[in-house]
Design a protein around this motif. Structure first.
Motif, short mmCIF file in Angstrom:
data_model
loop_
_atom_site.label_atom_id
_atom_site.label_comp_id
_atom_site.label_asym_id
_atom_site.label_seq_id
_atom_site.Cartn_x
_atom_site.Cartn_y
_atom_site.Cartn_z
N LEU A 8 -11.49 -13.57 -11.86
CA LEU A 8 -10.20 -14.02 -12.40
C LEU A 8 -9.06 -13.05 -12.05
N CYS A 9 -9.35 -11.78 -11.98
CA CYS A 9 -8.32 -10.83 -11.52
C CYS A 9 -7.88 -11.17 -10.10
N ASN A 10 -8.84 -11.59 -9.29
CA ASN A 10 -8.53 -11.90 -7.89
C ASN A 10 -7.82 -13.24 -7.71
N TYR A 11 -7.64 -13.98 -8.78
CA TYR A 11 -6.79 -15.18 -8.72
C TYR A 11 -5.32 -14.80 -8.62
N VAL A 12 -5.02 -13.57 -9.03
CA VAL A 12 -3.62 -13.12 -9.11
C VAL A 12 -3.19 -12.60 -7.73
N GLN A 13 -2.22 -13.25 -7.16
CA GLN A 13 -1.75 -12.86 -5.83
C GLN A 13 -1.20 -11.43 -5.84
N GLY A 14 -1.66 -10.64 -4.88
CA GLY A 14 -1.18 -9.26 -4.79
C GLY A 14 -1.93 -8.28 -5.65
N PHE A 15 -3.04 -8.74 -6.29
CA PHE A 15 -3.87 -7.84 -7.09
C PHE A 15 -5.31 -7.95 -6.59
N MET A 16 -5.89 -6.85 -6.21
CA MET A 16 -7.26 -6.84 -5.71
C MET A 16 -8.17 -6.12 -6.70
N HIS A 17 -9.30 -6.76 -7.01
CA HIS A 17 -10.28 -6.20 -7.95
C HIS A 17 -11.65 -6.18 -7.27
N LEU A 18 -12.29 -5.02 -7.28
CA LEU A 18 -13.64 -4.89 -6.74
C LEU A 18 -14.56 -4.30 -7.80
N GLU A 58 -8.63 -15.59 -4.06
CA GLU A 58 -9.90 -14.86 -4.05
C GLU A 58 -10.23 -14.40 -2.64
N GLY A 59 -10.73 -13.21 -2.51
CA GLY A 59 -11.07 -12.69 -1.20
C GLY A 59 -9.92 -11.94 -0.54
N GLU A 60 -8.74 -11.94 -1.17
CA GLU A 60 -7.60 -11.21 -0.61
C GLU A 60 -7.91 -9.71 -0.60
N ARG A 61 -7.65 -9.09 0.52
CA ARG A 61 -7.87 -7.65 0.64
C ARG A 61 -6.52 -6.95 0.81
N ILE A 62 -6.31 -5.92 0.01
CA ILE A 62 -5.08 -5.14 0.11
C ILE A 62 -5.42 -3.81 0.79
N ARG A 63 -4.99 -3.65 2.02
CA ARG A 63 -5.27 -2.44 2.77
C ARG A 63 -4.29 -1.34 2.39
N ALA A 64 -4.60 -0.13 2.78
CA ALA A 64 -3.78 1.02 2.40
C ALA A 64 -2.34 0.86 2.86
N ALA A 65 -2.14 0.27 4.03
CA ALA A 65 -0.78 0.13 4.57
C ALA A 65 0.06 -0.84 3.75
N ASN A 66 -0.61 -1.71 3.00
CA ASN A 66 0.11 -2.72 2.22
C ASN A 66 -0.02 -2.47 0.72
N MET A 67 -0.45 -1.28 0.36
CA MET A 67 -0.74 -0.97 -1.05
C MET A 67 0.42 -0.25 -1.72
N PHE A 68 0.73 -0.67 -2.93
CA PHE A 68 1.70 0.08 -3.74
C PHE A 68 0.98 1.20 -4.48
N VAL A 69 -0.01 0.85 -5.30
CA VAL A 69 -0.82 1.87 -5.98
C VAL A 69 -2.28 1.42 -6.02
N GLU A 70 -3.14 2.41 -6.26
CA GLU A 70 -4.56 2.15 -6.47
C GLU A 70 -4.88 2.45 -7.92
N LEU A 71 -5.72 1.64 -8.52
CA LEU A 71 -6.07 1.80 -9.93
C LEU A 71 -7.58 2.00 -10.07
N ALA A 72 -7.99 3.04 -10.80
CA ALA A 72 -9.41 3.41 -10.95
C ALA A 72 -9.99 3.70 -9.57
N GLY A 73 -11.18 3.21 -9.25
CA GLY A 73 -11.77 3.45 -7.94
C GLY A 73 -12.49 4.78 -7.84
#
Length: 462
Positions: free
Chosen positions: A93-103, A14-29
């Motif tokens: 719960l989405c943010n429990y998943v490593q490598g997946f960021m939900h806002l 929880e609290g993991e932030r995926i910045r643009a440099a480390n992003m594969f794709v963006e979903l919705a937003g």
């Protein structure tokens, strides 16, 4: 339990932030569309997890895709009024998943997948499986669950429209009550993983900042899990019914925020505004040059009249901070009869994005509706001033009355203050019980219980 999921699943992420440099794709937003919806459905096939539309392996790195999460649940003790509360847990719960960021929440979700997760073999169907397991753990009353991920544009558009109808029906039901009708408010700590000094106070007239949880949702959640993150707050002694201040609410806030905040006005942006998390739908902000209040929502991509976008403004007041003149809020709260009532309600609103204004047409008083400018009529403070004058906005009378009541400020001591003459009809306003202004040379100016009206102030050392 998660042995067939290629990434770690744990609250530690929880609290993991995926910045643009480390992003594969963006979903919705903000540059696409998406939604999440939980519904009680007696026809649920337990353990059905699927993706309709492109999987991550079919997506191109750096691109943005539409995205929806459809969750159907069944259980003997499940009630329809629990849907909103369970749905709000999708964020955590989405943010429990490593490598997946939900806002965010509802139709405002914004997600990202990291390149590391892709390298590990992570797929969206793995997210669906993880959510199915986590929801059953979190809510034992869920006996059966299915999770469907939608990424096909046509399906996502259809789903978002359906979800919005359901959100609207939930919100409309909540308007049946007012704060005076109940003895209990609710506190929500769901966002403390991102904002440790924030507690959301939910009342019939003030939905949670995220817009996803109303008083009825909280009541159902507290009954289901009295020791959970949503709990009862006895309303207790009313200290100020206009500002929305309650003695017991203040005490609980101080307790739950480690003493960081010990006083809150539920219906004002001044003095002690409600703290803001990070999932709020909109921000109310004070415009001192106009002595008015502007509102900007998460969907507005342009700059506010203050010259900054929503993202910058949100950064100033999120994270559990209490910043006078700024407060996060839900769009549903703007439909409340108590909306910023201590500040003048809509008679104090001097700027709105056009889409918000149109959506609130039934709730903004008819006599003021055409007098509030939007981004289509005004993009700068100067534009707003012109519009307000042309439409004779009520804030003009407020400014005039304030000016008439002031006798001016006489400078004494070693500091001289000169206000240059001006023909400007609108003047900046500075107000504070005590304000300290440091300067060079060891001089410090302290204003106590001061209201200052000036176009320009020149400080000279004698």
């Amino acid at each position: 339990m998660f042995s067939d999921i290629p990434v770690d699943v744990s609250p530690m992420h929880e609290g993991e932030r995926i910045r643009a440099a480390n992003m594969f794709v963006e979903l919705a937003g903000p540059k696409s569309i998406g939604a999440e919806l939980v519904q009680v459905d007696e026809s649920v096939k337990d353990g059905e997890y699927k993706v309709i539309g492109p999987e991550l392996s079919d997506m191109t790195k750096g691109e943005i895709y539409p995205f929806c999460i459809k969750i159907d649940i069944k259980g003997e003790k499940l009630e329809k009024e629990l849907e909103g509360v369970i749905e709000r847990r999708t964020h955590d719960l989405c943010n429990y998943v490593q490598g997946f960021m939900h806002l965010n929440q509802r139709d405002q979700i914004w997600c990202r997948v990291s390149t590391e997760a892709i390298d590990s073999g992570f797929k969206l169907v793995d997210l669906a499986k993880a959510l199915g397991i986590l929801f059953k753990e979190e809510f034992p009353i869920i006996e059966s669950i299915s999770v469907t991920i939608l990424t096909k544009k046509e399906d996502v558009e259809e789903f978002v429209n359906k979800a919005r109808e359901i959100y609207s029906a939930r919100d409309e039901r909540a308007r049946e009550l007012s704060d005076e009708d109940v003895d209990v408010f609710y506190g929500c700590l769901m966002c403390q993983s991102f904002a440790p000094t924030h507690m959301c106070v939910v009342t019939p007239d003030r939905t949670a900042l995220c817009g996803a949880i109303n008083w009825f949702d909280c009541r159902a959640s507290a009954k289901m899990d009295p020791d959970g993150s949503i709990f009862e707050i006895e309303k207790g002694e009313v200290l100020d019914d206009v500002k929305g201040e309650y003695k017991n609410v203040n005490e609980i806030i101080a307790q739950k925020t480690q003493g960081e905040t010990d006083r809150v006005f539920l219906h004002s942006v001044f003095e002690y505004p409600h703290t803001s998390c990070g999932c709020f739908e909109a921000v109310a902000f004070y415009i001192p040059e106009l002595d008015g209040i502007g509102i900007v929502d998460r969907d507005f991509s342009g700059e506010t009249p203050l010259g900054i976008p929503f993202s910058s403004m949100a950064g100033q007041c999120s994270g559990g901070k209490q910043v006078e003149g700024f407060t996060g809020l839900s769009l549903e709260y703007m439909r409340s009869p108590k909306f910023l009532q201590a500040d003048g309600a809509y008679e104090r609103i001097v700027w709105l994005p056009s889409e918000i204004k149109e959506s609130l047409k039934e709730f903004i008083p008819k006599e003021i509706f055409d007098k509030i400018p939007t981004n289509e009529e005004a993009t700068t403070i100067s534009d707003i001033k012109t519009f307000l004058k042309e439409k004779n906005h009520p804030v003009l009378e407020r400014i005039e009355n304030t000016n008439d009541g002031e006798e001016g400020i006489e400078a004494t001591g070693e500091i001289a203050m000169e206000a240059e003459p001006t023909n400007q009809e609108f003047v900046p306003v500075a107000s504070a019980s005590e304000m300290s202004v440091p300067t060079s040379g060891g001089v410090k100016i302290i204003f106590k219980n001061a209201k200052i009206y000036a176009e320009k102030v020149i400080i000279k050392k004698k």
